[in-house]
Write an enzyme that holds these catalytic residues in place. Structure first.
Site, mmCIF file in Angstrom:
data_model
loop_
_atom_site.group_PDB
_atom_site.id
_atom_site.type_symbol
_atom_site.label_atom_id
_atom_site.label_comp_id
_atom_site.label_asym_id
_atom_site.label_seq_id
_atom_site.Cartn_x
_atom_site.Cartn_y
_atom_site.Cartn_z
ATOM 1 N N ASP A 261 44.696 -53.681 -14.838
ATOM 2 C CA ASP A 261 46.036 -53.582 -14.239
ATOM 3 C C ASP A 261 47.068 -53.684 -15.370
ATOM 4 O O ASP A 261 46.981 -54.578 -16.224
ATOM 5 C CB ASP A 261 46.202 -54.739 -13.237
ATOM 6 N N GLU B 297 49.053 -49.264 -10.063
ATOM 7 C CA GLU B 297 48.804 -49.307 -11.513
ATOM 8 C C GLU B 297 47.513 -50.065 -11.788
ATOM 9 O O GLU B 297 47.327 -50.679 -12.815
ATOM 10 C CB GLU B 297 49.986 -49.858 -12.282
#
Ligand SMILES: Nc1nc2c(ncn2[C@@H]2O[C@H](COP(=O)(O)OP(=O)(O)OP(=O)(O)O)[C@@H](O)[C@H]2O)c(=O)[nH]1
Length: 403
Positions: free
Chosen positions: A271, A314
């Site tokens: 991430d 993301e």
């Protein structure tokens, strides 16, 4: 025929054929008047030759009752007397109307099938199954491949099909024996272009020999559209990485492989740190650009057998088959380092990006708790990697934690 007397003597069958009452005295001219006009001269000439001592054969038509035409085979055998002069002509007239009608019906049918083959707009080839020789090709095939009939019929199918002949034979055999009537191949045209084709083949027998009758459909455009659809269905449109669906699809066989062989399998959840800032400070487009750059970095760091996917937002995942915990940690650290080292140009600025990663390696406890459901097993593995990812975040980000 008594040549001297110019007198014809008929058998009962000949009277029947010419439709005259039995026993009637008949001259040559009377007989000729029974012969169909178009054939009359030829019959007369054959008689004249026989009179000169030359036996002959001919097929002609005779007008029978009600002007019905009968086909006859007429054999004129010359018999000589002791002095060597022509004595008699022995004519054998055989009604062959039935055979001729049969032959005409066969020819008509043959013509019909010939037209079905030749005039069809579908591309058709007739092949010799042993040598792969092209025996016949219809007009559509000539247009499609860009070769003349003469060129095609002097070629072997291996000059068109990109498979080697041996493999092709095995393919043909498989298609025919497994009752699967078509195969997908690549065919080379005269201009060198390679096209995707779907070929329907059937075994036809003629004169005791077997041939393959193939109908060829060009499926190049269809395959391109299918490939695009497949790609769109399996990939994330922003980064080009695999999407969540294909990650799930690819993970399950890896878990099944682990259960079968015990070979290690690891996943890395990743991430981007403080990604929200990129959107907030530079705008969503720059955020998208960051995602694309990072995706490229991932792909350059993993092996060909690994799979990188965008799991959402993301968040990214790496599936690493045949990779134990130690090596998965090394891989994750390599990725984290490469992102840290990367600087994204934005106007005069150079934007720094960092990434946190959590690693989990499959072990039996993860699967045994489940009822061997591959989906659940993978969900467990991801959950463990996710926990480690948030562990890495809480420890200060830009690092790797493992389960
Ligand atoms: N530009 C862009 N932003 C996205 C996309 N998908 C998700 N985001 C954004 O990513 C951000 C994720 O923010 P957070 O979940 O708060 O996490 P973060 O800012 O990365 O912070 P940490 O993960 O805690 O380091 C949100 O602002 C989302 O809107 C995308 O496809 N493009």
């Amino acid at each position: 025929m008594q040549v001297e007397a110019n007198q014809l003597v008929f058998s009962d069958e000949v009277y029947r054929i010419v439709g005259l009452p039995q026993g009637t005295d008949i001259s040559l001219e009377q007989f000729l008047s029974c012969v169909y006009e178009e054939d009359r001269e030829e019959v007369r000439q054959t008689f004249l030759s026989a009179k000169k001592g030359i036996s002959g054969d001919l097929t002609h038509r005779v007008k029978s009752e009600n002007d019905r035409l009968i086909y006859v085979r007429n054999h004129m055998e010359v018999l000589f007397n002791d002095a060597g002069a022509v004595d008699r002509i022995l004519g054998t007239i055989q009604d062959i109307s039935h055979q001729i009608e049969l032959q005409k019906a066969i020819e008509a049918k043959e013509q019909l099938y010939r037209q079905i083959f030749e005039r069809s707009r579908a591309v058709k080839l007739l092949l010799n199954p042993e040598q792969g020789q092209i025996i016949d090709a219809n007009e559509a095939a000539q247009r499609y491949y860009g070769y003349s009939h003469k060129q095609l019929t002097s070629m072997g199918i291996e000059q068109i099909n990109t498979l080697p002949l041996e493999e092709l034979r095995a393919e043909f055999y498989r298609t025919l024996t497994e009752n699967c009537d078509y195969g997908n191949y690549k065919h080379r045209l005269a201009n060198g272009e390679i096209r995707d084709v779907e070929v329907y083949t059937s075994d036809v027998e003629f004169d005791g020999k077997h041939y393959y009758h193939s109908i060829i459909f060009d499926v190049t455009e269809r395959n391109q559209v299918l490939a695009q659809l497949e790609k769109a269905a399996m990939h994330d449109s922003l980064t080009g990485l695999f999407n969540r669906r294909s990650v799930d699809y690819r993970a399950e066989p890896e878990i099944a492989h682990y259960l079968r062989t015990g070979e290690p399998f690891s996943v890395i959840m990743m991430d981007i740190d403080h990604f929200k800032h990129f959107n907030d400070i530079y705008g969503h487009d720059v955020g998208d650009l960051v995602l694309r750059h990072v995706a490229q970095l991932f792909e350059s760091e993993v092996r060909a057998t690994d799979l990188v996917g965008r799991f959402g937002g993301e968040e990214f995942i790496v599936l690493a088959p045949q990779t134990d915990k130690e090596n998965a940690i090394l891989l994750a650290e390599r990725i984290v380092s490469s992102v840290r080292a990367f600087e994204m140009e934005y106007g005069d600025e150079r934007l720094k990006i960092t990434l946190s990663a959590g690693v989990a390696t499959l072990d039996e406890s993860l699967c045994l708790n489940q009822t061997f459901d591959l989906k659940d097993c993978f969900a467990q593995l991801v959950k463990h990697a996710d926990e480690q990812l948030y562990n890495a975040k809480s420890k200060g980000r830009d690092q790797v934690c493992s389960f």
